[in-house]
Design an enzyme around this catalytic site. Structure first.
Site: not given
Ligand SMILES: *Cc1c(COP(=O)(O)O)cnc(C)c1O
Length: 386
Positions: A90, A112, A371
């Protein structure tokens, strides 16, 4: 061939667009022009690259998972977005949007948040750049994610409870948009995924292409032959981390696979509709009312999906799979035990799909976008596994 830009009215195929109140049209157009100008300005790019390197810790490594690969019979490579500052992908998006907001002369960010991860990242960028920050969070989510509420306040942000509807993420988005309508002169709305009205799905994608660009180079250096993995996979909530890594491999022979939670499967179970400013697939009842998503990971609890994913799915350019909570919990434990990496529950969805389909994937090379890290999820998992 990289991913296509949207049309001038913000469409990806039949999806996307800009479905907003009249009062927000000028703000969206101003933002689109400002981003297009900044994104082609080498000075802006150099400043952002500098922050991504010296503050966020990029480039993130590519990790070869020997023990996991042996156990599954599939060669798994991880793109390590979990190692970024604040623990997920993020930060790529919020640093870009915060720099852009400052360049546009805005002094305040609104955002948000669902689980709190995007709120924490936005509060972090606001602290770094000395901007005011207000984060809207559903009242139910505030109780579920106390620690992130405290983190945001520690970082100097104001956290406001969204009290309408189900008091979760979709209500927080409505409140943030309402705030933006009223304060647009001084305020930038820092949206957290590839959704919302044009230019957000495009802008947020561009800010995450760094993931795919790095991964493509890292794969070329690591793998023989054409330097490509056979499959590139990522979890999909709104779809920002997935589109970021897909962007490095679109138009190659690598197959693109997004993984949704079974309880929030906008592609798997949704239908076309308009929500939060754009047309996409979304979960809805027979009357067209938006339905609640439900999944073990709060970060994927969103009833919609970014419009570009709807387009990629409809055009057959990417495939979307669904996994259930039990498969996710097993994958969470599997990566921890075999590689010493505790994943966030969101990317554990993508690993759960690899694990379930391992016979079909036998001998192939799969690049997984990790992610985020799992620190935020260990207490919840202790209840399931402990
Ligand atoms: C917020 C988040 C997501 C989901 O958001 P996307 O926009 O689909 O990437 C996925 N993985 C993590 C670790 C997150 O914090």
């Amino acid at each position: 061939m990289p991913l296509d830009p949207p049309t001038s009215d913000g469409r990806f195929g039949e999806f996307g667009g800009r479905f907003v109140p009249e009062t927000l049209v000028p703000a969206c157009m101003e933002l689109e022009a400002a981003f297009a100008e900044a994104w082609s300005d080498p000075a802006f790019r150099a400043e952002l690259d500098g922050l991504l390197r010296d503050y966020a810790g990029r480039p993130s490594p590519l990790t070869v998972c020997d023990r996991l690969s042996t156990e599954l019979g599939v060669q798994v490579l991880l793109k390590r977005e979990d190692l970024n500052h604040t623990g997920s992908h993020k930060i790529n998006n919020v640093l870009g949007q915060a720099l852009l907001a400052r360049r546009m002369g805005k002094e305040r960010l609104v955002a948000e948040t669902g689980a709190g991860q995007h709120g924490v990242a936005t509060a972090t960028a606001a602290a770094l750049l000395g901007m005011a920050c207000t984060v809207y969070m559903g009242e139910v989510d505030m109780r579920r994610q106390e620690l992130n509420v405290f983190r945001m306040r520690l970082l100097g942000a104001e956290v406001r409870a969204a009290m309408s509807g189900s008091r979760t993420l979709k209500d927080a988005i409505n409140e943030a948009m309402r705030d933006w309508v009223a304060t647009v002169e001084s305020t930038h709305y820092c949206l957290g995924s590839v959704m919302g009205p044009h230019p957000y799905p495009w802008m947020v994608r561009e800010l995450h292409t760094v993931i795919g660009t790095e991964a493509r180079e890292q794969c070329a250096a690591l793998l023989g032959g054409d330097g490509l993995p056979d499959v590139v996979t990522a979890c999909v909530g709104g779809g920002s981390n997935a589109i970021g890594i897909f962007s490095g491999f679109a138009g190659t022979r690598a197959e693109l696979v997004g993984v949704e939670p079974a309880g929030g499967a906008a592609v798997g179970r949704g239908a076309p509709g308009v929500v939060h400013g754009s047309k996409s697939f979304l979960l809805q009842d027979e009357w067209g009312q938006v339905q609640e998503a439900e999944s073990i990971s709060a970060g994927l609890d969103y009833p919609g999906i970014g419009p570009e994913h709807a387009h990629l799915a409809a055009a057959g350019l990417a495939r979307y799979e669904q996994v259930d909570d039990r498969e996710v919990i097993e994958a969470f434990a599997l990566l921890s035990r075999t590689e010493g990496i505790i994943p966030a529950l969101e990317p554990a969805h993508a690993l759960a799909w690899i694990s379930r389909d391992r016979e079909a994937l036998a001998g192939r090379t799969v690049l997984l976008n990790l992610s985020g890290r799992g620190d935020k999820d260990v207490a919840q998992m202790m209840e399931h596994l402990g």
